[in-house]
Structure formats: C-alpha cells, structure tokens
Enzyme design. Structure first.
Site, PDB file in Angstrom:
ATOM      1  N   GLU A   1     -13.247 -21.429  -8.450  1.00 10.80           N
ATOM      2  CA  GLU A   1     -13.151 -21.965  -7.082  1.00 10.80           C
ATOM      3  C   GLU A   1     -13.652 -20.864  -6.169  1.00 10.80           C
ATOM      4  O   GLU A   1     -12.937 -19.905  -5.895  1.00 10.80           O
ATOM      5  CB  GLU A   1     -11.688 -22.316  -6.751  1.00 10.80           C
ATOM      6  N   LEU A   2     -14.900 -20.989  -5.720  1.00 12.34           N
ATOM      7  CA  LEU A   2     -15.557 -19.843  -5.087  1.00 12.34           C
ATOM      8  C   LEU A   2     -15.751 -20.056  -3.585  1.00 12.34           C
ATOM      9  O   LEU A   2     -15.102 -20.889  -2.981  1.00 12.34           O
ATOM     10  CB  LEU A   2     -16.875 -19.560  -5.820  1.00 12.34           C
TER      11      LEU A   2
ATOM     12  N   GLU B   1     -20.489 -16.624   4.802  1.00 13.37           N
ATOM     13  CA  GLU B   1     -19.149 -17.159   5.058  1.00 13.37           C
ATOM     14  C   GLU B   1     -18.506 -16.317   6.167  1.00 13.37           C
ATOM     15  O   GLU B   1     -18.389 -15.096   6.030  1.00 13.37           O
ATOM     16  CB  GLU B   1     -18.361 -17.018   3.748  1.00 13.37           C
TER      17      GLU B   1
ATOM     18  N   CYS C   1     -11.611 -21.306   2.473  1.00 15.13           N
ATOM     19  CA  CYS C   1     -12.888 -21.558   1.809  1.00 15.13           C
ATOM     20  C   CYS C   1     -13.474 -22.885   2.292  1.00 15.13           C
ATOM     21  O   CYS C   1     -14.675 -23.098   2.232  1.00 15.13           O
ATOM     22  CB  CYS C   1     -12.698 -21.580   0.309  1.00 15.13           C
TER      23      CYS C   1
ATOM     24  N   LYS D   1      -2.859 -12.694 -11.548  1.00 14.15           N
ATOM     25  CA  LYS D   1      -3.259 -11.460 -10.850  1.00 14.15           C
ATOM     26  C   LYS D   1      -3.416 -11.862  -9.382  1.00 14.15           C
ATOM     27  O   LYS D   1      -4.449 -12.387  -8.970  1.00 14.15           O
ATOM     28  CB  LYS D   1      -4.587 -10.972 -11.443  1.00 14.15           C
TER      29      LYS D   1
ATOM     30  N   SER E   1     -14.218 -14.996  -4.029  1.00 13.86           N
ATOM     31  CA  SER E   1     -15.593 -15.000  -3.535  1.00 13.86           C
ATOM     32  C   SER E   1     -16.584 -15.311  -4.661  1.00 13.86           C
ATOM     33  O   SER E   1     -16.318 -15.046  -5.839  1.00 13.86           O
ATOM     34  CB  SER E   1     -15.912 -13.636  -2.926  1.00 13.86           C
TER      35      SER E   1
ATOM     36  N   ASN F   1      -5.728 -15.744   0.968  1.00 16.64           N
ATOM     37  CA  ASN F   1      -5.656 -16.622   2.157  1.00 16.64           C
ATOM     38  C   ASN F   1      -4.615 -17.730   2.054  1.00 16.64           C
ATOM     39  O   ASN F   1      -4.094 -18.179   3.059  1.00 16.64           O
ATOM     40  CB  ASN F   1      -7.043 -17.176   2.512  1.00 16.64           C
TER      41      ASN F   1
ATOM     42  N   ARG G   1      -1.515 -24.011  -7.674  1.00 14.54           N
ATOM     43  CA  ARG G   1      -2.586 -24.918  -8.074  1.00 14.54           C
ATOM     44  C   ARG G   1      -3.092 -24.579  -9.480  1.00 14.54           C
ATOM     45  O   ARG G   1      -3.721 -25.402 -10.136  1.00 14.54           O
ATOM     46  CB  ARG G   1      -3.721 -24.787  -7.039  1.00 14.54           C
TER      47      ARG G   1
HETATM   48  P1  NAD Z   1     -12.239 -11.776  -3.592  1.00 17.85           P
HETATM   49  O1  NAD Z   1     -13.254 -12.396  -4.466  1.00 17.85           O
HETATM   50  O2  NAD Z   1     -12.534 -10.461  -2.991  1.00 17.85           O
HETATM   51  O3  NAD Z   1     -10.873 -11.574  -4.396  1.00 17.85           O
HETATM   52  C1  NAD Z   1     -10.229 -12.636  -5.055  1.00 17.85           C
HETATM   53  C2  NAD Z   1      -9.376 -12.067  -6.170  1.00 17.85           C
HETATM   54  O4  NAD Z   1     -10.211 -11.430  -7.113  1.00 17.85           O
HETATM   55  C3  NAD Z   1      -8.377 -11.019  -5.731  1.00 17.85           C
HETATM   56  O5  NAD Z   1      -7.188 -11.189  -6.463  1.00 17.85           O
HETATM   57  C4  NAD Z   1      -9.055  -9.713  -6.111  1.00 17.85           C
HETATM   58  O6  NAD Z   1      -8.157  -8.662  -6.373  1.00 17.85           O
HETATM   59  C5  NAD Z   1      -9.763 -10.123  -7.380  1.00 17.85           C
HETATM   60  N1  NAD Z   1     -10.921  -9.292  -7.708  1.00 17.85           N
HETATM   61  C6  NAD Z   1     -11.765  -8.655  -6.860  1.00 17.85           C
HETATM   62  N2  NAD Z   1     -12.735  -8.020  -7.560  1.00 17.85           N
HETATM   63  C7  NAD Z   1     -12.511  -8.292  -8.865  1.00 17.85           C
HETATM   64  C8  NAD Z   1     -13.186  -7.938 -10.069  1.00 17.85           C
HETATM   65  N3  NAD Z   1     -14.285  -7.187 -10.088  1.00 17.85           N
HETATM   66  N4  NAD Z   1     -12.673  -8.401 -11.232  1.00 17.85           N
HETATM   67  C9  NAD Z   1     -11.583  -9.169 -11.231  1.00 17.85           C
HETATM   68  N5  NAD Z   1     -10.900  -9.534 -10.134  1.00 17.85           N
HETATM   69  C10 NAD Z   1     -11.360  -9.105  -8.957  1.00 17.85           C
HETATM   70  O7  NAD Z   1     -11.883 -12.875  -2.503  1.00 17.85           O
HETATM   71  P2  NAD Z   1     -10.832 -12.780  -1.296  1.00 17.85           P
HETATM   72  O8  NAD Z   1     -11.416 -11.921  -0.237  1.00 17.85           O
HETATM   73  O9  NAD Z   1      -9.468 -12.451  -1.797  1.00 17.85           O
HETATM   74  O10 NAD Z   1     -10.788 -14.315  -0.839  1.00 17.85           O
HETATM   75  C11 NAD Z   1     -11.745 -14.855  -0.023  1.00 17.85           C
HETATM   76  C12 NAD Z   1     -12.773 -15.633  -0.824  1.00 17.85           C
HETATM   77  O11 NAD Z   1     -12.119 -16.607  -1.624  1.00 17.85           O
HETATM   78  C13 NAD Z   1     -13.735 -16.401   0.043  1.00 17.85           C
HETATM   79  O12 NAD Z   1     -15.025 -16.300  -0.464  1.00 17.85           O
HETATM   80  C14 NAD Z   1     -13.223 -17.839  -0.074  1.00 17.85           C
HETATM   81  O13 NAD Z   1     -14.195 -18.804   0.184  1.00 17.85           O
HETATM   82  C15 NAD Z   1     -12.743 -17.878  -1.458  1.00 17.85           C
HETATM   83  N6  NAD Z   1     -11.763 -18.957  -1.644  1.00 17.85           N
HETATM   84  C16 NAD Z   1     -12.150 -20.041  -2.369  1.00 17.85           C
HETATM   85  C17 NAD Z   1     -11.264 -21.087  -2.555  1.00 17.85           C
HETATM   86  C18 NAD Z   1     -11.664 -22.283  -3.352  1.00 17.85           C
HETATM   87  O14 NAD Z   1     -10.790 -23.031  -3.772  1.00 17.85           O
HETATM   88  N7  NAD Z   1     -12.944 -22.524  -3.600  1.00 17.85           N
HETATM   89  C19 NAD Z   1      -9.988 -21.039  -1.994  1.00 17.85           C
HETATM   90  C20 NAD Z   1      -9.623 -19.908  -1.250  1.00 17.85           C
HETATM   91  C21 NAD Z   1     -10.536 -18.861  -1.100  1.00 17.85           C
END
Ligand code: NAD
Length: 485
Positions: free
Chosen positions: A257-258, A388, A291, A181, A236, A158, A166
């Site tokens: 950061e979830l 969410e 997020c 990654k 996530s 996003n 960061r």
């Molecule tokens: P996601 O968790 O699906 O993926 C995030 C990253 O993790 C990607 O690079 C993905 O390839 C990787 N990934 C997925 N499965 C994995 C696994 N089993 N092992 C290792 N890596 C894996 O999230 P998304 O859909 O890309 O992003 C949206 C989410 O991110 C939302 O929940 C949002 O709230 C959160 N987010 C949080 C912040 C924060 O700072 N707290 C900022 C931006 C987004």
C-alpha cells in the site's frame, strides 16, 4: 485518563512473547509530541537480534495458531474490538499526542481502526474453498485455503492504529502469526494495542511489535530469513520498491500500500457546495497527511474561480493548534523534516509564479505547524503537481474539457485514490471507469471503509486491504487432486 497516567499505561518495551521486553541492546529512543517538540516517552529500540527473537516466537506458534479453530480466532479478534472500543478515548488521545491529528479525527480513526478487528473476526469463520469434478471425469478437484505463515507488517505514522489493524486483523483471522514494525514516530499506539491483544487472550508469540530507529537493518534481517513468508507494507513508494526487491530473494508474498497523488476533479456541472465540502475532507482531513489525500485539485475553468474562492474562505478560517485543543481544526505536521518538504514544494511553486490564496508558510513557535494553504496558477512543470504533498496544501489547476480533465488526472505514476464531482449521471459512470485508480470517490471526499477493498494500481501498490478481499492476502490456495468418486 490524564496524559501522564495514559502514557504510563502504555508498554514501552518491545512486545515479544506476550509481554513488554527491553531490547537486548538496552537501547531506547524518544517519541516526540509534534505539537510541542517535547519528549512523550522513550521506547525500546529493536535490533536485528530482537527481530530474530520475534521471528523465533512467530515460527514456534505458527502451526498451533493456524490449527486454532476459526471461531476461537474470531472471538479473540472480536474481544480486541470490544476492548479497543472501550478504551476509545485513551487510543484517541494517544494518537493525538504522538501523531498530532485533532481529537475528533483521532476518535474517527479509533472507530475505523477497531472496525478492521470486528470485520475480520466475521471473516475468520467464512474462509472457504471449492470442489469440482474434473471435466474429463478423471478426478475430483478440491481447493483449500491455508494461512501463508509468519508475516511482517510495516506501518507508516499517519494512521497509527488503523494501518496496523488493517493488517493484523486479516493476518490473525487467516491463522498467521505477525510481527509489526510500527513507524518510528508513532510506536505507542501499536504497543498499547499489543497489550490489549494479550489481555483478551491472544497466545504469546502470535503478535510481536518491534519499534526501531533502524528499520532497514531490522527489516532486512527478517526478510532474509526463510521462515518469514509474507510482508505487508504501507508507506512510501520508494521504500516499497526496496522491499519488493528484498522480497524477491525468498519469493515472499507481498502486499504493498504505497504512495498516492489523488486527483480531485471538479466538473462545471458539479454541486459547488458539495464539491467544496468534499475538497475540505479529501484535502484537509488528517492535516493532509493521508495517502488518499487530494494531491491535485483539478477544476473545470467555468467554475474554477467560484470554487477557489469558496475553498479559500473555508481554509483560511481553519484554526491551527494542538490536536487536543477543542478550538483546533488542524494539528501539527508529524516532524520538522516533513514540514520542511511541504514548505519546499510551496516555496518552489511560488518562486515559479504560483499564487498563494491563503497560508503558504510554517507557523513560528513550538511544534511543527504549517498554515493551511490554497495555491493556484501553478506552472505546468511545478514539482507540487507531481510529488506527494502530504500536508495541508490545496494546489489548484484548471482544465477545459472532460477529456482534458481525465487525461490530467491520469497523468501520474500513482493510482491509489481519485475523486470527482459532477451531477451528470452519464459523466459519473464514464469518468469513474476511465480514472486510473484503485479507488474512485463519486461526489464524496472520503472513501475508506473497512468493508471495501482498499488498494492502489500503478506505482501505488499491489493487493487489497479490507473488504472480503483483504483476508485473501494472508491465504495460500492449495489444490488437492482426489481420485474420481
Ligand atoms: P515511509 O515509507 O518512510 O515509512 C513507512 C514504514 O517503513 C515505516 O515504518 C518506516 O520505518 C519503514 N521503513 C523506512 N525505510 C525502510 C527500509 N529501508 N526498510 C524497511 N522499512 C523501512 O513512509 P511514511 O513517511 O511513514 O508514510 C508516508 C507514506 O506512506 C506516504 O507515501 C503515503 O502515501 C504512504 N501511505 C500509503 C497508504 C496506503 O494505504 N496506500 C496509507 C498510508 C500512508
């Protein structure tokens, strides 16, 4: 730069040892433009063997990079800030093409994302320690900070630039090598950034970038390797929990950061126009794909209808279209799957009796657009009040008293951002303290600032990014016991 020239200027290999390299498997995957559904570029698809090669490189340079003078590390970061800023238009267009956000928001992200490089260039030379005399006079206590070692940074789609800088900014400032990654939907921005770091003199091996369609295996292999010392993840909560479990094996340092479910609370003593402006930013910025996005808009019943009417007018006037079109106020959703989950949340709520005030449907045609939406009259158990949304859907719920508003705001397993609007100073102080969130915005719809600590509590995460706190995530504390003077 025009689009073909821009895309041609982006490395499409894995970034390994300071240059773009094909995957050892020879495999690639496509990056899709979410506004058209067309292929933008194909990038190398990293395998576990490629990840091992990146960790070999990160480990080989770790001691040398840790021993590099802080001023030298600072100046490389500062030069990267200047270089990203000089190519701000290219980075902005690239993010609009691979992620979908409108160009003004992409430009905002370039400024925000680049600022982490400048901020941490300034922090690199201010890593301190402390000394003290033991209370009994039996010795001297010296406390020093040392880089944690090779780090893995996993980022979401996003904010393709800022979620990388960061982590990369403080890691490099602290003296750590880092493997990124990036999200599979948006790897191009990180690859262009890696090229820029090489251009400004970052030694090969200190930064690697591994796009892959096989994140669980590639990341799992790295996490199992004892040479890796830290994982910093933004994404996530579900994936964060998997990584925390994996991190336990080698007792890795973690920053998480979830996900979030930010409450946006409007009290009846709020300035209505300010609150509506704030809601437009907190909800619709980045297409709602943040997020920190206002996930639950809680409005005191005395002004609920007035607020909802004004917000609905503003949302209904938003023009949906490709992010590069100057007329567009909101771009596409990242992909078909994400759009489907937004649509399911709205459809379920409507089936259970919620009222759509505007929007409420996917947009027919090419790309993955969804109408900016306002819904209210949500049943208590509607899933949209818990999950969410991650899309341009404002879900409004009423409340009667301050007590009730705060209790509803805190009624979630998340604790990332929270916003509230009131003109009453006493209430502002009280509510800011009572909201269970890592970040609270008072009469503001945007809170992110590279100079402030960004992070969540409860199931929204562990640790802080940015601010003077951010670099601590990449430093170990060592105590050296010295004899008495
Ligand atoms: P996601 O968790 O699906 O993926 C995030 C990253 O993790 C990607 O690079 C993905 O390839 C990787 N990934 C997925 N499965 C994995 C696994 N089993 N092992 C290792 N890596 C894996 O999230 P998304 O859909 O890309 O992003 C949206 C989410 O991110 C939302 O929940 C949002 O709230 C959160 N987010 C949080 C912040 C924060 O700072 N707290 C900022 C931006 C987004």
């Amino acid at each position: 730069m025009n689009v073909p020239d821009l895309i041609n200027s982006v490395p499409t290999g894995l970034w390994l040892n300071g240059r773009a390299t094909p995957s050892e498997s020879g495999r690639t995957f496509d990056v899709i433009n979410p506004a058209t559904g067309e292929v933008l570029a194909s990038v190398a698809n990293a395998t576990p063997a490629d990840a091992t090669a990146a960790l070999d490189a990160a480990s080989a340079v770790a001691d040398e990079w840790a021993a590099t003078a802080p001023r030298v590390r600072a100046e490389i970061l500062r030069a990267a800030f200047e270089a990203v800023t000089a190519r701000a238009d290219d980075f902005a267009l690239l993010m609009t093409l691979e992620m979908g956000k409108i160009l003004p928001e992409s430009r905002g992200e370039v400024a925000y994302g680049a600022e982490f490089l400048r901020w941490f260039s300034e922090e690199a030379v201010r890593i301190g320690g402390r000394t003290a005399t033991a209370p009994a006079g039996t010795g001297e206590i010296a406390v020093v900070k040392e880089p944690v070692g090779p780090c893995l940074a996993i980022t979401p789609w996003n904010f393709p630039l800022a979620m990388g800088t960061r982590k990369i900014g403080p890691a490099l400032a602290a003296g750590c090598s880092v493997i990124v990654k990036p999200a599979e939907d948006t790897p191009l921005t990180m690859l262009l950034l890696a090229q820029i770091f090489a251009d400004v003199g970052l030694p090969p091996g200190v930064l690697s970038v591994l796009p892959t369609l096989d994140a669980p295996t590639v990341v799992g292999g790295l996490m199992a390797d004892p040479r890796l010392r830290k994982v910093s993840f933004t994404g996530s909560t579900g994936v964060g929990k998997i990584l925390l479990a994996q991190a336990a094996n080698n007792v890795l340092r973690t920053s998480m950061e979830l996900g979030g479910s930010a409450p946006f609370v409007v009290f009846d003593d709020a300035d209505l126009d300010k609150a509506v402006d704030g809601a437009m930013l907190a909800k619709m910025r980045n297409g709602g794909e943040a997020c920190t996005a206002a996930n639950r808009i809680l409005v005191q019943n005395g002004i609920r209808e007035a607020f909802t009417t004004k917000l609905t007018e503003r949302v209904a006037a938003m023009r949906v279209g490709p992010g590069w079109d100057a007329e567009s106020a909101i771009g596409p959703i990242i992909n078909a799957k994400q759009r489907g989950s937004i649509a399911a949340l709205v459809d379920e709520a409507v089936a259970a009796g919620a009222t759509v005030r505007t929007g409420g449907k996917p947009v027919d045609g090419a790309g993955f657009f969804y109408e900016p939406t306002v819904i209210d009259g949500l049943p208590d158990d509607a899933r949209i009040r818990r999950d969410e949304i991650f899309g341009p859907v404002a879900a409004i719920v009423g409340f009667d008293t301050e007590e009730q508003g705060v209790a509803m705001a805190n009624d979630t397993e998340y604790g990332l951002a929270a916003y509230f609007f009131t003109e009453n100073v006493g209430r502002a102080q009280r509510v800011a303290r009572r909201l269970q969130a890592g970040m609270v915005g008072v009469n503001r719809g945007v809170i992110s600032d590279p100079a402030a600590p960004f992070g969540g509590i409860k199931q929204s995460g562990l640790g802080s990014e940015g601010g003077s706190e951010g670099i601590e995530e990449y430093l170990n504390t060592k105590y050296i016991a010295l004899p008495p003077v």
